[in-house]
Design an enzyme around this catalytic site. Structure first.
Site, PDB file in Angstrom:
ATOM      1  N   CYS A  25      -5.296   9.327  -3.643  1.00 55.20           N
ATOM      2  CA  CYS A  25      -4.578   8.462  -2.703  1.00 55.20           C
ATOM      3  C   CYS A  25      -3.121   8.277  -3.115  1.00 55.20           C
ATOM      4  CB  CYS A  25      -5.219   7.082  -2.636  1.00 55.20           C
ATOM      5  SG  CYS A  25      -6.905   7.064  -2.055  1.00 55.20           S
ATOM      6  N   HIS A  83     -11.768   6.991   4.306  1.00 55.09           N
ATOM      7  CA  HIS A  83     -10.856   8.139   4.390  1.00 55.09           C
ATOM      8  C   HIS A  83     -11.610   9.376   3.890  1.00 55.09           C
ATOM      9  CE1 HIS A  83      -6.671   5.934   4.166  1.00 55.09           C
ATOM     10  NE2 HIS A  83      -6.877   6.397   5.392  1.00 55.09           N
ATOM     11  N   ARG A 137     -10.205   5.642  10.463  1.00 51.85           N
ATOM     12  CA  ARG A 137      -8.745   5.577  10.486  1.00 51.85           C
ATOM     13  C   ARG A 137      -8.145   6.603  11.450  1.00 51.85           C
ATOM     14  NH1 ARG A 137      -6.608   2.822   6.054  1.00 51.85           N
ATOM     15  NH2 ARG A 137      -8.033   1.145   5.513  1.00 51.85           N
ATOM     16  N   ASP A 142       0.819  -1.227   0.000  1.00 52.49           N
ATOM     17  CA  ASP A 142       0.000   0.000   0.000  1.00 52.49           C
ATOM     18  C   ASP A 142       0.849   1.273   0.000  1.00 52.49           C
ATOM     19  OD1 ASP A 142      -2.624  -0.908  -0.201  1.00 52.49           O
ATOM     20  OD2 ASP A 142      -2.862  -1.165   1.967  1.00 52.49           O
ATOM     21  N   ARG A 147       0.672  -1.475   7.560  1.00 53.68           N
ATOM     22  CA  ARG A 147       1.152  -0.250   6.895  1.00 53.68           C
ATOM     23  C   ARG A 147       2.104   0.565   7.762  1.00 53.68           C
ATOM     24  NH1 ARG A 147      -2.818   3.246   3.336  1.00 53.68           N
ATOM     25  NH2 ARG A 147      -0.738   3.804   2.588  1.00 53.68           N
TER      26      ARG A 147
HETATM   27  N1  ARG Z   1      -5.366   0.000   0.971  1.00 52.48           N
HETATM   28  C1  ARG Z   1      -5.128   1.319   1.468  1.00 52.48           C
HETATM   29  C2  ARG Z   1      -5.680   1.416   2.873  1.00 52.48           C
HETATM   30  O1  ARG Z   1      -6.749   0.920   3.098  1.00 52.48           O
HETATM   31  C3  ARG Z   1      -5.736   2.343   0.587  1.00 52.48           C
HETATM   32  C4  ARG Z   1      -5.409   3.741   0.985  1.00 52.48           C
HETATM   33  C5  ARG Z   1      -6.069   4.756   0.105  1.00 52.48           C
HETATM   34  N2  ARG Z   1      -5.588   6.042   0.362  1.00 52.48           N
HETATM   35  C6  ARG Z   1      -6.326   7.139   0.532  1.00 52.48           C
HETATM   36  N3  ARG Z   1      -5.748   8.281   0.642  1.00 52.48           N
HETATM   37  N4  ARG Z   1      -7.644   7.065   0.640  1.00 52.48           N
HETATM   38  O2  ARG Z   1      -5.082   2.000   3.757  1.00 52.48           O
END
Ligand code: ARG
Length: 263
Positions: free
Chosen positions: A257, A157, A128, A57, A82
């Protein structure tokens, strides 16, 4: 930006991700290069960070920090998968002229959840970035922060539900797009008060991650599938620029993203 050299979907931390479905790394790379070339063609400068094996990612650069006025607030990822990205990006900042880097103590997924409007930092929470990270961002970056609460797991997000088209300037409010249903009723009220003239996006565009675009105030780089939104921004005098990001969408990401803005 970070090339998706080691892109894959091996874990699921949002509803878009399904590790049982194959991803085509070559296609992801071609689509990513097209996005980078689009920025270059539009006259922007693109810096690249070296991708790292085992961090699939890492291509989603937006999550690695928030840079305003040369000061960088780094990231602290919620998912253990991550977490190692944060230090790699911190090093990139320091080695590339952004000596003023502060690493957050609260969960903070950078521009994924923090959107600079030119006078206010919109800050998402619910999935998040921690609510406490909003106050921390205000102290570190010295800008007013407005918290917004996300409610739909598909729009985990803030940058999947809000897009700044033109930043605020000279007392003029920012021009933005948002998708109301991604937010609680209270946060929708806040958005209506702050941006009475906003473009309100519809569910079809939201569902193709259509709001995950990047605007330079004139050109609006949007996922190709967000056809209605492209018309809406065009009606306001912007130039929609379509990019196809279907492969990276399998991880829940779009053009925004993949892009961290260095202000
Ligand atoms: N797979 C990543 C996650 O879930 C995707 C992140 C996407 N980034 C964003 N800025 N929305 O963290």
């Amino acid at each position: 930006m970070c090339p998706p050299k080691f892109f894959e979907v091996t874990y699921a931390i949002n509803p878009w991700m399904d590790p049982s479905k194959p991803v085509d790394v070559d296609l992801a790379m071609a689509q990513w290069q097209d996005l980078r070339d689009t920025y270059l063609r539009l006259g922007h400068t693109v810096e690249e960070i070296e991708p790292q094996l085992g961090l699939p990612d890492m291509v989603f650069a937006a999550n690695s920090g928030t840079v305003i006025g040369g000061r960088a607030l780094g990231a602290k990822f919620r998912a253990p998968e991550r977490q190692a990205e944060a230090e790699l990006y911190r090093r990139w900042f320091v080695e590339n002229g952004f000596a003023d880097v502060v690493m957050p103590s609260e969960i903070n997924e950078g521009e994924g959840d923090l959107t600079w409007t030119g006078d206010v930092l919109l800050a998402g929470t619910g999935f998040r970035t921690a609510q406490e990270a909003h106050a921390e961002a205000q102290e570190v970056l010295g800008v007013p922060v407005v918290s917004l609460r996300l409610v739909d797991p598909r729009y985990y997000h803030l940058d999947t539900a809000v897009l700044v088209l033109t930043p605020a300037r000279d007392g003029e409010p920012a021009e933005v797009v948002y998708y109301p249903e991604a937010f609680t009723e209270g946060s929708q009220q806040v958005l209506r008060r702050m941006f009475p003239d906003a473009i309100v996006a519809g569910p079809d565009d939201a569902a193709v991650l259509g709001l995950n675009g990047v605007s330079d105030g004139r050109n609006v780089v949007l996922p190709a599938q967000a056809t209605k939104l492209a018309e809406q921004v065009s009606d306001r005098g912007y130039e929609p620029v379509a990019v196809d990001m279907t492969e990276l969408r399998k991880a829940g990401g779009g053009p925004k993203c993949c892009t961290l803005e260095l202000r």
